[in-house]
Design an enzyme around this catalytic site. Structure first.
Site, PDB file in Angstrom:
ATOM      1  N   HIS A 153       0.820  -1.222   0.000  1.00 44.18           N
ATOM      2  CA  HIS A 153       0.000   0.000   0.000  1.00 44.18           C
ATOM      3  C   HIS A 153       0.851   1.269   0.000  1.00 44.18           C
ATOM      4  O   HIS A 153       0.353   2.347  -0.279  1.00 44.18           O
ATOM      5  CB  HIS A 153      -0.935  -0.003   1.210  1.00 44.18           C
ATOM      6  N   ASP A 169       3.719   9.380  -0.810  1.00 40.42           N
ATOM      7  CA  ASP A 169       2.513   8.684  -0.361  1.00 40.42           C
ATOM      8  C   ASP A 169       2.217   7.570  -1.347  1.00 40.42           C
ATOM      9  O   ASP A 169       2.349   7.773  -2.561  1.00 40.42           O
ATOM     10  CB  ASP A 169       1.335   9.686  -0.350  1.00 40.42           C
TER      11      ASP A 169
HETATM   12  P1  ADQ Z   1      -2.953   6.308   4.771  1.00 39.85           P
HETATM   13  O1  ADQ Z   1      -1.562   6.760   4.934  1.00 39.85           O
HETATM   14  O2  ADQ Z   1      -3.735   6.143   5.998  1.00 39.85           O
HETATM   15  O3  ADQ Z   1      -3.054   4.958   3.908  1.00 39.85           O
HETATM   16  P2  ADQ Z   1      -4.890   7.632   2.835  1.00 39.85           P
HETATM   17  O4  ADQ Z   1      -4.754   6.880   1.576  1.00 39.85           O
HETATM   18  O5  ADQ Z   1      -5.090   9.089   2.626  1.00 39.85           O
HETATM   19  O6  ADQ Z   1      -3.645   7.474   3.811  1.00 39.85           O
HETATM   20  O7  ADQ Z   1      -6.140   7.049   3.595  1.00 39.85           O
HETATM   21  C1  ADQ Z   1      -6.660   7.646   4.748  1.00 39.85           C
HETATM   22  C2  ADQ Z   1      -8.106   7.180   4.949  1.00 39.85           C
HETATM   23  O8  ADQ Z   1      -8.477   7.575   6.270  1.00 39.85           O
HETATM   24  C3  ADQ Z   1      -9.083   7.850   3.975  1.00 39.85           C
HETATM   25  O9  ADQ Z   1      -9.968   6.875   3.481  1.00 39.85           O
HETATM   26  C4  ADQ Z   1      -9.824   8.876   4.844  1.00 39.85           C
HETATM   27  O10 ADQ Z   1     -11.203   8.992   4.539  1.00 39.85           O
HETATM   28  C5  ADQ Z   1      -9.655   8.357   6.238  1.00 39.85           C
HETATM   29  N1  ADQ Z   1      -9.483   9.514   7.139  1.00 39.85           N
HETATM   30  C6  ADQ Z   1      -8.639  10.516   6.976  1.00 39.85           C
HETATM   31  N2  ADQ Z   1      -8.785  11.426   7.945  1.00 39.85           N
HETATM   32  C7  ADQ Z   1      -9.745  10.983   8.760  1.00 39.85           C
HETATM   33  C8  ADQ Z   1     -10.344  11.455   9.959  1.00 39.85           C
HETATM   34  N3  ADQ Z   1      -9.987  12.615  10.541  1.00 39.85           N
HETATM   35  N4  ADQ Z   1     -11.252  10.687  10.542  1.00 39.85           N
HETATM   36  C9  ADQ Z   1     -11.609   9.522   9.971  1.00 39.85           C
HETATM   37  N5  ADQ Z   1     -11.107   9.036   8.841  1.00 39.85           N
HETATM   38  C10 ADQ Z   1     -10.173   9.744   8.245  1.00 39.85           C
HETATM   39  C11 ADQ Z   1      -2.103   4.027   3.359  1.00 39.85           C
HETATM   40  C12 ADQ Z   1      -1.043   4.626   2.447  1.00 39.85           C
HETATM   41  C13 ADQ Z   1      -1.735   5.422   1.341  1.00 39.85           C
HETATM   42  C14 ADQ Z   1      -2.705   4.527   0.575  1.00 39.85           C
HETATM   43  C15 ADQ Z   1      -3.624   3.789   1.520  1.00 39.85           C
HETATM   44  C16 ADQ Z   1      -4.481   2.739   0.802  1.00 39.85           C
HETATM   45  O11 ADQ Z   1      -0.151   5.447   3.166  1.00 39.85           O
HETATM   46  O12 ADQ Z   1      -0.783   5.979   0.457  1.00 39.85           O
HETATM   47  O13 ADQ Z   1      -3.505   5.320  -0.293  1.00 39.85           O
HETATM   48  O14 ADQ Z   1      -2.882   3.133   2.543  1.00 39.85           O
HETATM   49  O15 ADQ Z   1      -3.730   1.863   0.038  1.00 39.85           O
END
Ligand code: ADQ
Length: 451
Positions: free
Chosen positions: A153, A361
């Site tokens: 991921h 990311d």
């Molecule tokens: P993350 O680093 O966690 O994921 P991201 O892909 O942006 O980053 O996913 C975050 C998720 O958390 C989103 O679905 C969002 O809706 C949710 N979220 C964010 N802020 C929130 C809040 N305040 N309260 C509740 N929910 C919240 C890792 C990798 C990424 C990759 C994903 C999936 O680092 O690059 O995209 O896995 O493969």
């Protein structure tokens, strides 16, 4: 069989029940596992606990138990202190400790044992992410006839960075135990294949790596969001009402800028705040008219690096507010807590500008969620070129987050962007995102595992 570091459910003390964890991975895989009677192997989230399988949310769960010292050394240590910064361009000093590595191997072995026990000799296994990179080979050893897939991921770094890892060969051999390896971007695939060739002597192109007498396919199959769910959430009257409430609470500013991230140093929250500060300095006419909301989800709070980025962000928010605030206006609203997806969507709908500036990311689902929920075709997206999402979301304002000047200019451009340009860009972004769905992602990966 799915093996991911965490189970798809978490124990809820208040209701005394298992609750499904939010997130795309769970919503994409739960239906597949339910249909096929599959099992999800994962950590139960706490030190200790029971390894007895149980069914929750229609999924068969097989917990893996970690001790307190394993959480500390394998997870907070090796996964968070070694692999996470190494795979995100070594943007933080790396730490290598044998007393982290050994528990990491043991934990991976425990996962592999649980998987091998639950999957038949010809089973189909899908292993997830950087915490479990040794599992594919460990399962292969126990079940030579199984079909094994892996999905990373997060990014895979260039070989010049990766080769610092004292256990680089073991990690690559672990991954090469799979038949198929999925990555978020083409660049990650090329980096992985180059490392495999250079360090393990694997041969051939990424799509057909030959290693240990087997053929392994590495491919970019980028993850996405649950489109139906995001679209429905964006159209829900509750989300529209939440957006109005939010703008009202802010005192109806002319422009709302939003950032949403786990509070992680890889997300570039500090650079984004700095760009906002520079913009206010250069464009004093915006003072009193623009509000910046930063939603930060608490993450890895026990780890020193995470405490220091939190302090840094809080100091910057304090400094910017101290410098520019008026009695009737606060420039930055900083919200350090978890939000429900519904409330998050309310914030997406309230935001004229979404600012996503990671230093590196894997994908960044927030960018895709923002686009998927904006059925009104409005809003401007600023996106770091170092997020996997930038490979496809080329109609965003793409920036190098290290370039403060460019970031401040892009922010100003987004704030003053007229509605025609917003709609032109957003409708193209929505066409791109509309072709991507997390269920398609799951299906493509499962087909690739079958070979
Ligand atoms: P993350 O680093 O966690 O994921 P991201 O892909 O942006 O980053 O996913 C975050 C998720 O958390 C989103 O679905 C969002 O809706 C949710 N979220 C964010 N802020 C929130 C809040 N305040 N309260 C509740 N929910 C919240 C890792 C990798 C990424 C990759 C994903 C999936 O680092 O690059 O995209 O896995 O493969």
């Amino acid at each position: 069989m799915v093996a991911a570091h965490r189970l798809p459910v978490a124990w809820d003390e208040r209701s005394g029940k298992w609750k499904t964890s939010p997130g795309g991975l769970v919503s994409a895989l739960a239906p597949v596992l339910r249909e096929n009677g599959g099992v999800w192997v994962g950590w139960n989230g706490g030190p200790g606990g029971d390894t007895k399988s149980f069914t929750a949310a229609g999924i068969r769960n097989r917990p893996v138990v970690l001790s307190e010292s394993e959480v500390e050394n394998h997870y907070d240590g090796f996964c968070t202190g070694t692999i996470w910064p190494l795979y995100h361009d070594a943007i933080r000093p790396l730490e290598f400790h044998r007393h982290w590595w050994h528990p990491h191997q043991e934990v991976n072995d425990r996962f592999a044992r649980a998987v091998a026990r639950a999957a038949g000799p010809e089973g189909k296994v899908w292993v997830h992410d950087y915490q479990l990179q040794l599992v594919p080979a460990m399962v292969r050893q126990r079940l030579p006839g199984a079909r094994i897939g892996f999905f990373l991921h997060i990014p895979f770094p260039p070989v010049d960075i990766f080769e610092r890892l004292p256990w680089r060969r073991q990690v690559l051999e672990g991954l090469l135990g799979a038949d198929y390896l999925g990555f978020q971007t083409r660049r990650a695939v090329l980096n992985f294949a180059a490392a495999a060739r250079e360090i393990t002597g694997a041969q051939g192109p990424a799509s057909a790596l030959e290693y240990d007498g087997r053929l392994i396919r590495a491919q970019a199959v980028p993850i996405s969001v649950d489109l139906a769910q995001s679209k429905a959430a964006g159209n829900a009257p509750e989300a529209k009402a939440a957006a109005e409430r939010l703008r009202n609470d802010l005192g109806e500013p002319e422009h709302v800028i939003l950032g949403v991230d786990r509070l992680d140093y890889s997300k570039g929250i500090d650079l984004r705040l700095r760009a906002f500060e520079v913009m206010l300095q250069r464009h004093p006419e915006l003072i009193g008219k623009v509000s910046f909301i930063q939603i930060a989800v608490p993450s890895r709070e026990d780890v020193g690096e995470y405490q220091s980025i939190r302090r840094k962000v809080e100091e910057m928010v304090g400094r910017i507010n101290g410098r520019f605030a008026r009695a009737s206006w606060t420039p930055v609203h900083y919200l350090y807590r978890n939000y429900s997806f519904e409330d998050l969507v309310g914030a997406y709908l309230a935001a004229d500008v979404m600012m996503i500036t990671p230093l590196r990311d894997g994908m960044n689902l927030v960018a895709l969620e923002y686009v998927a929920t904006r059925a009104d075709n409005r809003g401007a997206l600023i996106l770091s070129e170092f997020a996997g999402a930038a490979e496809r979301l080329t109609d965003a304002l793409i920036v190098n987050p290290y370039d403060l000047d460019a970031l401040a200019v892009a922010l100003y451009e987004a704030v003053v962007m007229d509605s025609v340009e917003q709609t032109r860009r957003m409708s193209r972004l929505r066409r791109t995102v509309g072709r991507l769905d997390v269920h398609t992602w799951a299906r493509q990966n499962l087909e690739a595992i079958e070979g």
